[in-house]
Design an enzyme around this catalytic site. Sequence first.
Site, mmCIF file in Angstrom:
data_model
loop_
_atom_site.group_PDB
_atom_site.id
_atom_site.type_symbol
_atom_site.label_atom_id
_atom_site.label_comp_id
_atom_site.label_asym_id
_atom_site.label_seq_id
_atom_site.Cartn_x
_atom_site.Cartn_y
_atom_site.Cartn_z
ATOM 1 N N ASN A 1 -15.088 31.090 -28.788
ATOM 2 C CA ASN A 1 -14.801 30.615 -27.430
ATOM 3 C C ASN A 1 -15.223 29.154 -27.375
ATOM 4 O OD1 ASN A 1 -14.660 30.053 -24.709
ATOM 5 N ND2 ASN A 1 -16.434 31.308 -24.142
ATOM 6 N N LYS B 1 -14.792 26.923 -25.074
ATOM 7 C CA LYS B 1 -15.150 26.347 -23.762
ATOM 8 C C LYS B 1 -14.445 24.983 -23.596
ATOM 9 C CE LYS B 1 -19.279 29.083 -24.054
ATOM 10 N NZ LYS B 1 -20.619 29.373 -23.578
ATOM 11 N N HIS C 1 -15.503 35.584 -17.884
ATOM 12 C CA HIS C 1 -16.684 35.002 -18.542
ATOM 13 C C HIS C 1 -17.743 34.663 -17.491
ATOM 14 C CE1 HIS C 1 -19.216 32.249 -20.785
ATOM 15 N NE2 HIS C 1 -18.717 32.792 -21.886
ATOM 16 N N GLU D 1 -19.602 32.205 -17.108
ATOM 17 C CA GLU D 1 -19.541 30.837 -16.556
ATOM 18 C C GLU D 1 -18.512 30.752 -15.437
ATOM 19 O OE1 GLU D 1 -19.005 28.874 -20.337
ATOM 20 O OE2 GLU D 1 -21.085 29.333 -20.849
ATOM 21 N N GLU E 1 -21.844 40.262 -22.891
ATOM 22 C CA GLU E 1 -22.545 38.989 -23.076
ATOM 23 C C GLU E 1 -23.663 38.882 -22.047
ATOM 24 O OE1 GLU E 1 -19.858 35.832 -25.041
ATOM 25 O OE2 GLU E 1 -19.377 35.843 -22.929
ATOM 26 N N GLY F 1 -25.740 30.578 -24.793
ATOM 27 C CA GLY F 1 -26.080 29.162 -24.933
ATOM 28 C C GLY F 1 -27.579 28.897 -24.933
ATOM 29 N N SER G 1 -25.378 33.616 -28.134
ATOM 30 C CA SER G 1 -26.166 33.020 -29.227
ATOM 31 C C SER G 1 -25.975 33.716 -30.571
ATOM 32 C CB SER G 1 -27.650 32.954 -28.837
ATOM 33 O OG SER G 1 -27.824 32.086 -27.720
HETATM 34 P P1 PGA Z 1 -22.901 31.086 -27.137
HETATM 35 O O1 PGA Z 1 -21.756 31.420 -26.068
HETATM 36 O O2 PGA Z 1 -22.500 31.708 -28.439
HETATM 37 O O3 PGA Z 1 -22.922 29.568 -27.227
HETATM 38 O O4 PGA Z 1 -24.169 31.645 -26.602
HETATM 39 C C1 PGA Z 1 -21.120 32.668 -26.041
HETATM 40 C C2 PGA Z 1 -20.071 32.694 -24.960
HETATM 41 O O5 PGA Z 1 -20.267 32.039 -23.922
HETATM 42 O O6 PGA Z 1 -19.043 33.374 -25.094
#
Ligand code: PGA
Length: 250
Positions: free
Chosen positions: A10, A12, A95, A97, A166, A172, A211
């Site tokens: 992903n 982003k 997601h 976010e 997630e 992140g 992560s």
């Molecule tokens: P990350 O993000 O691997 O940077 O923690 C995962 C995601 O947001 O799908």
Amino acid sequence: MDKDLIIIGNWKMYKSSSEAVEFIKQLTPLVKDSKATIGLAVPFTAIESCSKAAKGTSIDIGAQNINDAREGAFTGEIAASMVKNAGATFVIVGHSERREYFNEDNTFIHAKVLRALSEGLKVILCIGETSEQREKNHEEILHTQLQEGLKEVPAEKVDQIMIAYEPVWAIGTGQSATPEIAQETHAFCRSLLTEIFSDKGNTVPILYGGSVKPENAKSLLEKPDINGALVGGASLEVKSFSAIIHSHKE
Ligand code: PGA
């Protein structure tokens, strides 16, 4: 379900179209022998160029979002049919976010799921709890997110669905869920999926996200109810993304 894993990046809001194409050129030879299903959810502006670059490879290209309407006067929005036409085969929906920064609720997310399915896209429905919810009522939160996100999905479209668990506290932050917590939560999600879809719920892949890195991928991916990974930060570098793709057989 067999253990042919699904590894999705992903990206982003990172990478121009030309950077994205360069990434695919570098990744392709490194993953050509992998049995994993590989996908990249790229920015809208890179879908078409990436789909062309990935043609004939084992890499699928997807979008990170869509609008729920078929088309219309929605300035700045992108329809499922448009990303499909540009070459996307899947889309990430819900997601954390988008839930947090763009106030997307389960009703809106459900409408996007149905729209994507009706346009023939595969859907990765993201669910996950915050750290406060982990302490208090994470099972209830996950139950609601799955129940409301999937409620009108017709039985014949279940094979177009994937779930990404997630935990918001792991995204992140560099601090992934332990393999044990992830496994336990995936097993719980699996039981909810069979409640919703009966036996067919056993066939829906559940990816872990938050992560995931080359260092922890193997221990997460070897858990029985973890069918793959949704990778953010570590999918931006060819080296780390391909290391994750290969991690389970090393
Ligand atoms: P990350 O993000 O691997 O940077 O923690 C995962 C995601 O947001 O799908």
